[in-house]
Scaffold this active site. Structure first.
Site, PDB file in Angstrom:
ATOM      1  N   HIS A  12      10.326 -28.742  66.827  1.00 58.57           N
ATOM      2  CA  HIS A  12      10.525 -28.840  65.377  1.00 58.57           C
ATOM      3  C   HIS A  12       9.356 -29.824  65.171  1.00 58.57           C
ATOM      4  O   HIS A  12       9.291 -30.918  66.350  1.00 58.57           O
ATOM      5  CB  HIS A  12      11.734 -29.220  65.179  1.00 58.57           C
ATOM      6  CG  HIS A  12      11.914 -30.014  63.508  1.00 58.57           C
ATOM      7  ND1 HIS A  12      11.360 -29.360  62.442  1.00 58.57           N
ATOM      8  CD2 HIS A  12      12.315 -31.310  63.332  1.00 58.57           C
ATOM      9  CE1 HIS A  12      11.486 -30.391  61.443  1.00 58.57           C
ATOM     10  NE2 HIS A  12      11.933 -31.341  61.984  1.00 58.57           N
TER      11      HIS A  12
ATOM     12  N   HIS B 129       9.842 -29.996  54.306  1.00 58.76           N
ATOM     13  CA  HIS B 129      10.175 -30.916  55.416  1.00 58.76           C
ATOM     14  C   HIS B 129       9.277 -30.767  56.889  1.00 58.76           C
ATOM     15  O   HIS B 129       8.744 -31.601  57.310  1.00 58.76           O
ATOM     16  CB  HIS B 129      11.562 -30.620  55.975  1.00 58.76           C
ATOM     17  CG  HIS B 129      12.159 -31.394  57.125  1.00 58.76           C
ATOM     18  ND1 HIS B 129      13.625 -32.095  57.182  1.00 58.76           N
ATOM     19  CD2 HIS B 129      11.765 -31.740  58.603  1.00 58.76           C
ATOM     20  CE1 HIS B 129      13.688 -32.522  58.213  1.00 58.76           C
ATOM     21  NE2 HIS B 129      12.797 -32.368  58.891  1.00 58.76           N
TER      22      HIS B 129
ATOM     23  N   GLU C 172      18.994 -32.985  65.193  1.00 61.04           N
ATOM     24  CA  GLU C 172      18.680 -31.386  64.775  1.00 61.04           C
ATOM     25  C   GLU C 172      19.443 -30.560  65.743  1.00 61.04           C
ATOM     26  O   GLU C 172      18.865 -29.172  65.930  1.00 61.04           O
ATOM     27  CB  GLU C 172      17.418 -31.143  64.489  1.00 61.04           C
ATOM     28  CG  GLU C 172      16.783 -31.977  63.524  1.00 61.04           C
ATOM     29  CD  GLU C 172      17.331 -31.808  62.042  1.00 61.04           C
ATOM     30  OE1 GLU C 172      18.420 -31.244  62.099  1.00 61.04           O
ATOM     31  OE2 GLU C 172      16.871 -32.543  61.284  1.00 61.04           O
TER      32      GLU C 172
ATOM     33  N   HIS D 118       6.558 -32.059  61.855  1.00 62.72           N
ATOM     34  CA  HIS D 118       6.148 -32.265  60.579  1.00 62.72           C
ATOM     35  C   HIS D 118       4.614 -32.353  60.436  1.00 62.72           C
ATOM     36  O   HIS D 118       3.829 -33.228  60.264  1.00 62.72           O
ATOM     37  CB  HIS D 118       6.669 -33.527  60.121  1.00 62.72           C
ATOM     38  CG  HIS D 118       8.020 -34.053  60.186  1.00 62.72           C
ATOM     39  ND1 HIS D 118       8.550 -35.176  60.354  1.00 62.72           N
ATOM     40  CD2 HIS D 118       9.338 -33.004  60.607  1.00 62.72           C
ATOM     41  CE1 HIS D 118      10.058 -35.224  60.483  1.00 62.72           C
ATOM     42  NE2 HIS D 118      10.408 -33.705  60.824  1.00 62.72           N
TER      43      HIS D 118
ATOM     44  N   GLU E 247      -7.505 -14.838  63.420  1.00 60.82           N
ATOM     45  CA  GLU E 247      -6.608 -14.813  64.488  1.00 60.82           C
ATOM     46  C   GLU E 247      -5.142 -15.017  64.285  1.00 60.82           C
ATOM     47  O   GLU E 247      -4.365 -14.369  64.960  1.00 60.82           O
ATOM     48  CB  GLU E 247      -7.056 -15.612  65.665  1.00 60.82           C
ATOM     49  CG  GLU E 247      -8.392 -15.518  66.016  1.00 60.82           C
ATOM     50  CD  GLU E 247      -8.467 -15.900  67.609  1.00 60.82           C
ATOM     51  OE1 GLU E 247      -7.892 -16.850  68.214  1.00 60.82           O
ATOM     52  OE2 GLU E 247      -9.346 -15.212  68.284  1.00 60.82           O
TER      53      GLU E 247
HETATM   54  P1  13P Z   1      15.640 -36.982  65.209  1.00 56.19           P
HETATM   55  O1  13P Z   1      15.149 -38.388  65.219  1.00 56.19           O
HETATM   56  O2  13P Z   1      17.329 -37.144  65.133  1.00 56.19           O
HETATM   57  O3  13P Z   1      15.341 -36.080  66.376  1.00 56.19           O
HETATM   58  O4  13P Z   1      15.216 -36.411  63.792  1.00 56.19           O
HETATM   59  C1  13P Z   1      14.138 -36.287  63.571  1.00 56.19           C
HETATM   60  C2  13P Z   1      13.745 -35.190  62.533  1.00 56.19           C
HETATM   61  O5  13P Z   1      12.601 -34.814  62.604  1.00 56.19           O
HETATM   62  C3  13P Z   1      14.724 -34.570  61.541  1.00 56.19           C
HETATM   63  O6  13P Z   1      14.465 -33.682  61.065  1.00 56.19           O
HETATM   64 ZN    ZN Z   2      12.266 -33.075  60.986  1.00 53.04          ZN
END
Ligand code: 13P
Ligand code: ZN
Length: 271
Positions: free
Chosen positions: A139, A210, A116, A141, A169
């Site tokens: 980033h 995602h 990413e 999840h 908040e």
């Molecule tokens: P990477 O292992 O390449 O960082 O990818 C993980 C991910 O969250 C892809 O969106």
């Molecule tokens: Zn991801």
């Protein structure tokens, strides 16, 4: 030269990734972090003239040439970063022509930066244009944020409004709201460009079905942004199937934002 294990930036990266893993935001290799470093910060630990190898970026990063980043490795498990940073993280400089990452430390088993990286570096550019002190792009999840994506309309105004209503908040922590992208193929320059465009107006961007991106000046700021969205999403998911009796009204959200003196997205309220 001092040992890099003493570097503050490295220890921040290790502890934040361990916390993210512990909270269930980063299963397997899910998620990635990039940290823009100052020349002076690395000077005690690394020789900037000693390039281990050069890794093609696959996109034009001329706007960031000469800048140095600490970035999680592609395919690397968050649970392993803390105990083995040198295999799971890397520090590189963007080459003068913006085409290559010049590796100064890490990715020791021959690995490379996250898939990413386009979204990270393009987001750094976008955030730096509105906030010259921006240093972190994160980033992950997070479970409830992701769950919310499947039961809530993926619209910036409506999603932000729902999150603001879930904890008092929220409007104070992210008055700028949450940007939203539809499901897109990850790891591409296209999702990178779309994310960066959103980052001109938001520090938080949901990637539909995602995960989420956050950006800011410090690890704490960005971790706190995502943590607050995740908490709000959790409250929503715990209550959305029950009759709704109470809510924070739009007038009250406005009162909060004005009382805390934050500049908020007035157009995301219905008043
Ligand atoms: P990477 O292992 O390449 O960082 O990818 C993980 C991910 O969250 C892809 O969106
Ligand atoms: Zn991801």
């Amino acid at each position: 030269m001092k040992n890099i294990s003493e570097a503050r930036f490295l220890n921040e990266m290790r502890s934040v990734s361990a916390n993210m893993y512990r909270l269930g935001w980063d299963e397997r290799n899910g998620g990635n972090i990039s940290y823009l470093l100052e020349q002076d910060e690395i000077a005690d630990f690394l020789d900037p003239g000693s390039v281990i190898r050069k890794i093609p970026l696959g996109f034009d990063a001329r706007a960031l040439s000469g800048k140095i980043f600490l970035v999680t490795g592609s395919g690397k498990y968050f649970k392993n970063i803390d105990r083995d940073p040198e295999n799971n993280l890397g520090i590189f400089r963007i080459s003068g022509d913006g085409s290559t990452a010049e590796l100064l430390w890490g990715y020791a088993d021959g690995g490379q930066f996250t898939s990413e990286l386009p979204a990270h570096l393009m987001s750094h550019c976008a955030r730096l244009s509105v906030d010259p002190e921006n240093r972190i792009v994160m980033h992950c999840h997070p479970t409830y944020t992701l769950a919310l994506n499947y039961v809530h309309v993926l619209d910036e105004k409506q999603l932000t409004h729902t999150l603001w209503q879930m904890c008092t908040e929220c409007i104070v922590v992210f008055p700028d709201g949450v940007g939203v992208l539809p499901w897109m193929l990850c790891g591409t320059n296209e999702i990178g460009e779309a994310t960066a465009k959103k980052m001109e107006a938001f520090r938080l961007v949901v990637w539909g079905m995602h995960g989420i991106y956050g950006a800011g000046k410090t690890m704490d700021e960005v971790f706190g942004l995502i943590e607050t969205v995740e908490k709000a999403a959790q409250i929503y998911m715990l209550t959305c199937h029950m009759p709704r009796i109470g809510t924070i009204k739009d007038e009250e959200l406005r009162e909060l934002a004005e009382s805390f003196g934050v500049s908020y997205r007035r157009d995301f309220l219905d008043i």
